[in-house]
Design a protein around this motif. Sequence first.
Motif, short mmCIF file in Angstrom:
data_model
loop_
_atom_site.label_atom_id
_atom_site.label_comp_id
_atom_site.label_asym_id
_atom_site.label_seq_id
_atom_site.Cartn_x
_atom_site.Cartn_y
_atom_site.Cartn_z
N ILE A 61 -0.24 -3.33 -2.78
CA ILE A 61 0.07 -2.45 -1.64
C ILE A 61 -0.18 -0.98 -2.00
CG2 ILE A 61 1.73 -4.09 -0.69
CD1 ILE A 61 3.95 -2.18 -1.61
N THR A 62 -0.83 -0.75 -3.12
CA THR A 62 -1.29 0.59 -3.56
C THR A 62 -0.19 1.50 -4.11
OG1 THR A 62 -1.12 1.92 -1.53
CG2 THR A 62 -3.06 0.50 -1.73
N LEU A 63 0.98 0.95 -4.39
CA LEU A 63 2.04 1.81 -4.95
C LEU A 63 1.88 2.00 -6.46
CD1 LEU A 63 5.41 0.97 -3.16
CD2 LEU A 63 4.04 3.05 -3.01
N VAL A 78 -7.97 -1.50 -4.00
CA VAL A 78 -6.63 -0.89 -3.90
C VAL A 78 -6.54 0.44 -4.64
CG1 VAL A 78 -5.44 -3.08 -3.54
CG2 VAL A 78 -5.71 -2.19 -5.86
N PRO A 82 -7.12 3.42 -1.10
CA PRO A 82 -5.74 3.06 -0.78
C PRO A 82 -5.39 3.20 0.70
CG PRO A 82 -5.82 5.14 -1.98
CD PRO A 82 -7.19 4.56 -2.02
N ARG A 83 -5.95 4.23 1.34
CA ARG A 83 -5.56 4.47 2.73
C ARG A 83 -6.09 3.35 3.65
NH1 ARG A 83 -6.38 8.66 6.81
NH2 ARG A 83 -4.33 8.89 7.76
N ARG A 86 -3.74 0.51 3.14
CA ARG A 86 -2.42 0.76 3.74
C ARG A 86 -2.42 0.56 5.25
NH1 ARG A 86 -1.64 6.24 0.19
NH2 ARG A 86 -1.15 5.20 -1.76
N ARG A 87 -3.51 0.93 5.90
CA ARG A 87 -3.59 0.78 7.35
C ARG A 87 -3.44 -0.67 7.80
NH1 ARG A 87 -6.22 5.23 9.81
NH2 ARG A 87 -7.59 6.33 8.38
N TYR A 91 4.50 -4.41 4.48
CA TYR A 91 5.25 -4.70 3.25
C TYR A 91 6.74 -4.80 3.59
CZ TYR A 91 7.45 -3.58 -1.29
OH TYR A 91 8.24 -3.60 -2.41
N LEU A 115 4.51 6.58 11.51
CA LEU A 115 3.85 6.62 10.21
C LEU A 115 2.61 5.73 10.19
CD1 LEU A 115 6.76 6.51 7.60
CD2 LEU A 115 5.58 8.49 8.52
N TYR A 116 2.66 4.63 10.95
CA TYR A 116 1.53 3.71 10.97
C TYR A 116 0.59 3.97 12.14
CZ TYR A 116 3.04 1.04 6.97
OH TYR A 116 3.36 0.68 5.68
N ILE B 7 3.55 13.05 13.77
CA ILE B 7 4.26 12.90 12.49
C ILE B 7 4.90 14.23 12.09
CG2 ILE B 7 3.93 12.52 10.01
CD1 ILE B 7 1.95 10.33 10.72
N LEU B 90 8.26 2.75 0.71
CA LEU B 90 7.72 2.40 2.04
C LEU B 90 6.94 3.58 2.62
CD1 LEU B 90 10.87 0.62 3.51
CD2 LEU B 90 8.75 -0.45 2.75
N LEU B 92 5.43 5.99 0.93
CA LEU B 92 4.18 6.21 0.21
C LEU B 92 3.20 5.05 0.38
CD1 LEU B 92 5.54 7.82 -3.10
CD2 LEU B 92 4.75 8.94 -1.01
N ALA B 93 3.71 3.90 0.81
CA ALA B 93 2.79 2.78 1.08
C ALA B 93 2.24 2.86 2.50
CB ALA B 93 3.52 1.46 0.88
N SER B 94 2.69 3.84 3.27
CA SER B 94 2.20 3.98 4.64
C SER B 94 0.91 4.82 4.63
CB SER B 94 3.25 4.67 5.52
OG SER B 94 3.22 6.07 5.30
N PRO B 95 0.08 4.65 5.65
CA PRO B 95 -1.18 5.39 5.67
C PRO B 95 -1.03 6.82 6.21
CG PRO B 95 -1.07 3.91 7.55
CD PRO B 95 0.19 3.70 6.78
N ALA B 96 0.20 7.23 6.54
CA ALA B 96 0.41 8.55 7.15
C ALA B 96 -0.15 9.66 6.26
CB ALA B 96 1.90 8.77 7.38
N LEU B 101 3.25 14.83 7.10
CA LEU B 101 4.44 14.04 6.76
C LEU B 101 5.49 14.91 6.06
CD1 LEU B 101 5.76 11.17 6.52
CD2 LEU B 101 4.64 10.99 4.30
N ARG B 254 1.86 6.53 -9.02
CA ARG B 254 1.03 5.31 -9.02
C ARG B 254 0.56 5.01 -10.45
NH1 ARG B 254 -3.89 5.53 -5.37
NH2 ARG B 254 -3.76 3.27 -5.47
N LEU B 259 8.16 6.16 -9.73
CA LEU B 259 9.11 5.87 -8.65
C LEU B 259 10.13 4.85 -9.12
CD1 LEU B 259 7.00 5.60 -5.38
CD2 LEU B 259 8.19 7.56 -6.33
#
Lengths: 322, 262
Positions: A61-63, A78, A82-83, A86-87, A91, A115-116, B7, B90, B92-96, B101, B254, B259
């Motif tokens: 999930i790119t974290l 990944v 990453p973006r 993520r789209r 998760y 955010l999405y 946002i 969550l 940072l896992a978002s595409p925003a 942000l 990352r 984190l």
Amino acid sequence: MPVIEVEALTRRYTTRTGFRRRTRKDVEAVRGISFEVGRGELFGLLGPNGAGKTTTIKMLITLLLPTSGSARVLGHDVVAEPREVRRRIGYVFGGDKGLYERLSGLDNLRYFAELYGVPAREQGPRIGELLELVGLTGRERERVEGYSRGMRQRLHIARGLLHRPDVLFLDEPSIGIDPVGARELRQTVASLTSQGTTVLLTTHYMFEADELCDRIAVIAGGLIVAEGTPAELKSRVADGHVVEIEVFDGVGDRLDAVRAIPGVTSVGVEDGGHSQLLVVRTDAAATVTPAVLGRLDGLALGRVATREPTLEDAYVELVRQA
Amino acid sequence: MRTSLRIFFLGGLTSYRALFHWLTPWILIPTFVVGPIFQLLFFAYVGRAAGVGDDTFYLIGNAVELASIPCLFAMGNTIGNERYTQTLGLLLASPARRLPLFLGRALPVVVNGFAVSFLVLVLGALVLHVSIPVAAWAPLVAVLAVCAFSCTGLGLASAALALRVRETAVLSNIIMGVLIVFCGVNVAVSALPAWMQSVAQVLPLTHGIEAARELVAGASWAAVMPLVRDEALIGVVYGAIGMAMLFFFERESRRHATLELA
């Protein structure tokens, strides 16, 4: 083309402790794992605590960046894209954290919808639809701090689905939920795959994996030790039998004696409160029940049963061998 | 573009409501009204007793400086508390996009900082019987807003550390101490040692406080404009540093799993 492609993926953590004398420790959480997940498949990642399941998901999930190896989700790397990843993914993790306690369930969903990038005019209907799906309609305007654990978990699921992800990562989603809630969750997950969503699930509950997963990879010590359908994994121990004996006294000092019986492949003890359940796995040829009962002579025994191996037996055997 | 704007404005306000735990009357009023008034009165009466400066000097200095309470702590909360709620992953896992942000979270903080400054100025003027010329009020309000903005820039830089360390409140407390000592809040910058004067020039609030005092003393907006411009510029620089730190620490998280391990 596989939806998830993982090749020789490795992740090493470095931790440092101490103030004056800093000590450094390297832990290889994931050690070169490879697997693929097809479109609409529900793929289970099973393993004991610390096996590397969550680390694997965090890389997908790119974290987290992999230390080496590669992973692609829907064709996107990944690390490099990453973006794009993520789209397209959702998760959800288990437990009662990961929500904004001071906000209502509705505001939590609205925020993540922003955010999405869910368009404003679609947010209302989509949130309404998801609240209905997870059974939170009517409670959405209450603050999350007043939600039960099951309600929070259902809100997590709704959050993860807001943007209609192609791939959903579920990291122990049913942890701590009551049996009814867990059953509803399984139904929800099953309905997602029937709609074409690809799901990668980690869980400790074998019946959950057995019921839901098309394929399973068992991970232990950062390595995949087995992969296949639940039936294929069970067949690995299908030649054997499992003898279960209820013991009302402590069984501790007799365990080694039971293990020493020819034909016994593994022995486990499950604590049942007022009694213990001795689980003895045997190979195909062995008929060990009388010998086991002989070793337990003098102890107060209850139910004695012989059964076919389950996925859990296969899992225990695989992890034990790893 | 529209998504980023939503946002910035809606997301920023929502995260401020979600994460700034002081948003309850029992904390908000004592922290933003009662405590600040006591601070003002303390310095004003010390000044009176020592015969070093009039009430107006302390009123302006403290009113502007007290914006730093929300500007540092609210900014720290709205990023740092993501760790405690375990929503940081969550997020940072978002595409925003990260710029709207995180910058969006600064907007309610600027408003909060301005509100505290303005309230202290009005209440302080009433309690201490300080008379501020009517013509000075409008530019004074603008200066308070610019100071809240610049201090929030510093707050953003401080809050960015939350992506790397567990606790930012300690640092916020230290920064508040630095601002109150260095920025001419209760002791004129010109009375400080030379090295402290140099430090003061690159801190938020210094130029704003000077501009506000000159306005109350009768200066025109045009006369204080260079000071206000410098104050705003300092805010932009700190804000840019804050955003750069956020980008950097996200990349580091990352790479080094900070984190999880911080």
